[in-house]
Design a protein around this motif. Sequence first.
Motif, mmCIF file in Angstrom:
data_model
loop_
_atom_site.group_PDB
_atom_site.id
_atom_site.type_symbol
_atom_site.label_atom_id
_atom_site.label_comp_id
_atom_site.label_asym_id
_atom_site.label_seq_id
_atom_site.Cartn_x
_atom_site.Cartn_y
_atom_site.Cartn_z
ATOM 1 N N GLU A 484 55.664 45.842 32.843
ATOM 2 C CA GLU A 484 54.411 45.176 33.174
ATOM 3 C C GLU A 484 54.721 43.749 33.628
ATOM 4 O OE1 GLU A 484 52.010 45.164 29.668
ATOM 5 O OE2 GLU A 484 51.840 47.364 29.555
ATOM 6 N N ILE A 485 53.797 43.119 34.285
ATOM 7 C CA ILE A 485 53.868 41.662 34.438
ATOM 8 C C ILE A 485 53.024 41.112 33.301
ATOM 9 C CG2 ILE A 485 53.311 39.676 35.878
ATOM 10 C CD1 ILE A 485 53.848 41.327 38.316
ATOM 11 N N HIS A 486 53.701 40.668 32.290
ATOM 12 C CA HIS A 486 53.059 40.306 31.018
ATOM 13 C C HIS A 486 53.856 39.184 30.356
ATOM 14 C CE1 HIS A 486 50.597 42.165 27.481
ATOM 15 N NE2 HIS A 486 50.476 40.842 27.544
ATOM 16 N N PRO A 487 53.447 37.948 30.615
ATOM 17 C CA PRO A 487 52.109 37.557 31.018
ATOM 18 C C PRO A 487 51.943 37.383 32.528
ATOM 19 C CG PRO A 487 53.323 35.609 30.406
ATOM 20 C CD PRO A 487 54.255 36.774 30.182
ATOM 21 N N LEU A 488 50.708 37.630 32.985
ATOM 22 C CA LEU A 488 50.303 37.253 34.331
ATOM 23 C C LEU A 488 49.964 35.770 34.294
ATOM 24 C CD1 LEU A 488 49.410 37.994 37.246
ATOM 25 C CD2 LEU A 488 47.136 38.459 36.292
ATOM 26 N N MET A 489 50.539 34.989 35.236
ATOM 27 C CA MET A 489 50.369 33.539 35.204
ATOM 28 C C MET A 489 49.575 33.001 36.387
ATOM 29 S SD MET A 489 54.192 32.583 33.864
ATOM 30 C CE MET A 489 53.778 30.893 33.465
ATOM 31 N N ASN A 490 49.473 33.768 37.457
ATOM 32 C CA ASN A 490 48.682 33.316 38.587
ATOM 33 C C ASN A 490 48.276 34.505 39.440
ATOM 34 O OD1 ASN A 490 47.537 31.041 40.121
ATOM 35 N ND2 ASN A 490 48.893 31.765 41.729
ATOM 36 N N LEU A 491 47.111 34.389 40.082
ATOM 37 C CA LEU A 491 46.622 35.413 40.992
ATOM 38 C C LEU A 491 45.909 34.724 42.145
ATOM 39 C CD1 LEU A 491 44.839 38.738 40.191
ATOM 40 C CD2 LEU A 491 43.694 37.067 41.668
ATOM 41 N N ASN A 492 46.273 35.079 43.375
ATOM 42 C CA ASN A 492 45.592 34.570 44.573
ATOM 43 C C ASN A 492 45.052 35.748 45.375
ATOM 44 O OD1 ASN A 492 45.908 31.765 44.262
ATOM 45 N ND2 ASN A 492 48.031 31.883 44.979
ATOM 46 N N PHE A 493 43.806 35.640 45.794
ATOM 47 C CA PHE A 493 43.196 36.675 46.623
ATOM 48 C C PHE A 493 43.684 36.520 48.060
ATOM 49 C CE2 PHE A 493 40.209 36.138 43.094
ATOM 50 C CZ PHE A 493 40.093 37.454 42.662
ATOM 51 N N VAL A 494 44.146 37.612 48.654
ATOM 52 C CA VAL A 494 44.676 37.599 50.002
ATOM 53 C C VAL A 494 43.655 38.113 51.013
ATOM 54 C CG1 VAL A 494 46.462 38.559 51.530
ATOM 55 C CG2 VAL A 494 47.037 37.871 49.193
ATOM 56 N N SER A 495 43.063 39.265 50.747
ATOM 57 C CA SER A 495 42.092 39.853 51.674
ATOM 58 C C SER A 495 41.221 40.852 50.954
ATOM 59 C CB SER A 495 42.817 40.543 52.845
ATOM 60 O OG SER A 495 43.602 41.633 52.362
ATOM 61 N N GLY A 496 40.138 41.266 51.606
ATOM 62 C CA GLY A 496 39.244 42.266 51.041
ATOM 63 C C GLY A 496 38.143 41.714 50.179
ATOM 64 N N THR A 497 38.068 40.369 50.034
ATOM 65 C CA THR A 497 37.046 39.741 49.223
ATOM 66 C C THR A 497 36.874 38.289 49.654
ATOM 67 O OG1 THR A 497 36.381 39.146 46.957
ATOM 68 C CG2 THR A 497 38.720 39.079 47.456
ATOM 69 N N THR A 498 35.733 37.729 49.333
ATOM 70 C CA THR A 498 35.496 36.305 49.600
ATOM 71 C C THR A 498 35.871 35.435 48.405
ATOM 72 O OG1 THR A 498 33.201 36.527 48.887
ATOM 73 C CG2 THR A 498 33.647 36.809 51.236
ATOM 74 N N CYS A 499 36.298 36.069 47.317
ATOM 75 C CA CYS A 499 36.680 35.313 46.127
ATOM 76 C C CYS A 499 37.876 34.421 46.428
ATOM 77 C CB CYS A 499 37.017 36.257 44.974
ATOM 78 S SG CYS A 499 35.622 37.248 44.411
ATOM 79 N N LYS A 500 37.899 33.273 45.784
ATOM 80 C CA LYS A 500 39.004 32.329 45.967
ATOM 81 C C LYS A 500 39.701 32.071 44.636
ATOM 82 C CE LYS A 500 38.047 31.712 50.318
ATOM 83 N NZ LYS A 500 38.924 32.234 51.371
#
Length: 500
Positions: A484-500
């Motif tokens: 797993e990636i555990h802990p997850l430390m960062n997430l960036n949205f690339v495409s498919g959503t308007t979330c930032k």
Amino acid sequence: MLTILRHSRLDGKATDLPLLIGEAENYFMKTLRVLFCILAAASVVSCSAGSKNVLPSGQNDGSRQSAARHIVLPAAASSSARKRMDSTGALVDGGFESGGYTYWSQCGNVNATVSSTYYHTGKYAEAAGTGSGSEINGDAGLCQQVTVPTGGTLTFWVKQGSNESNTTYAYQEGDLLDSTGTVVYNFYTTVANTTGWVQKTVNLSAYAGQSLWIYFGVHGDGSAGYWTYQDVDDVAWSGTSTPTPAPTPTPTPVPTATPVPTATPVKTPTPAPTATPVKTPTPAPTPTKTPTPAPTSTPTPSGGPTPIATPANGGGNSAGTCGSSCGVQRWHIKTLGDAYVHTINWTPASVTVDQLRAAAVPTGYDQYNDTTRYAPWETKSVTVRATLVGWKIETDHDYHIVIADLNNPSDTMIIEPPDPTCSSACDGGFANYFSAVRTKLTNCFGQPPTSFTNLPSGIVVDVTGVPEFDALHGQTGVAPNGIEIHPLMNLNFVSGTTCK
């Protein structure tokens, strides 16, 4: 008015006694009491009021431990085809999360259960004995065959209750048994009443290398009106279960100019394919500048990953002085609260989901090892571009998120950001990373559900964190090797959503 009573004397002769009714009744009760005490004396039972009348079979009052205790082992215990331990001899399913008896076996002459009524973590725990009515008559417990590790210290959590005043007739116990069921080491024998769950620790290093049975159970004598019970959960070795790999030296963590983590620790440039069309004198027929990354040529963000800023003290070495208890298995590794955080290379390596799924499980891997990182994967940080699949919140407060490989959507794995208010996560030095990534997710999708729910399809993200090998126990979306990636430390949205 007279009445005639015919009764037998102790000398065997019959006598007719003319007595008044009141005198007859009095004489009859005295006679019964004499007979009762004679029988009681023969049975080594006290005539005093309020005490139990029957001792457990084969035991003498006040000398329960004078003879070696035996617990009935499973009928197939001697079969070479039946092996409860894994290849390392380590304890398995210490949290009883299999929900049954694949790894733990019934021991004793009365059945215990794997119950979902009371548990310390997860959804299941062992339950033995009774909490009302009558006590069990015999021994009820679960056991598992193990090879005691070098330096092995066993930890476990118990929830206990009893209305007994001593251990003469009934008790809760934990034992180490040999192949005949004989108690070779008694962890404890109690009639305790705990207020909730209590952790216990026992040093079994003197039995290192021996194949023995760990047993937790309850003994009773079947008396009505008395009860004794014991629930057990999260059994684990806290010592070295097998010769574990020494942390492999890795490049010295790359510090940044600002060592204090920020809310967005991994700055990822706008994800454009690395194979961005280059202007040339010759006009291209169709300048194919795709709006989404081409996974084959650019599995990770362009420009190279940014080193993760670490705390001034290097992080790790959680003192356990803050937060609530949330998780158990490899909890310090999963929250970066362990002593080997300094061995992690904080410049993330660009990898794919399939590359992580293909990683070999470390030799000598122990799912309960909370003190050592397994090189090379657990001593590096990684960045992965993948598609979001779904999520939920776990009982240990982690966000359980499933991602899929861009080229092979059926290939999935788990990523999890811990709760920064939990123990180890709160003082390991990386709490603000966990908080930032969880906030980014809830700002986009709201609070995570308690059961696994699919997220909107087609959302591509870049995720960064530290890999960790977890135990396989039927998790949704788990990789075949448990990574797993555990802990997850960062997430960036690339495409498919308007979330930032």
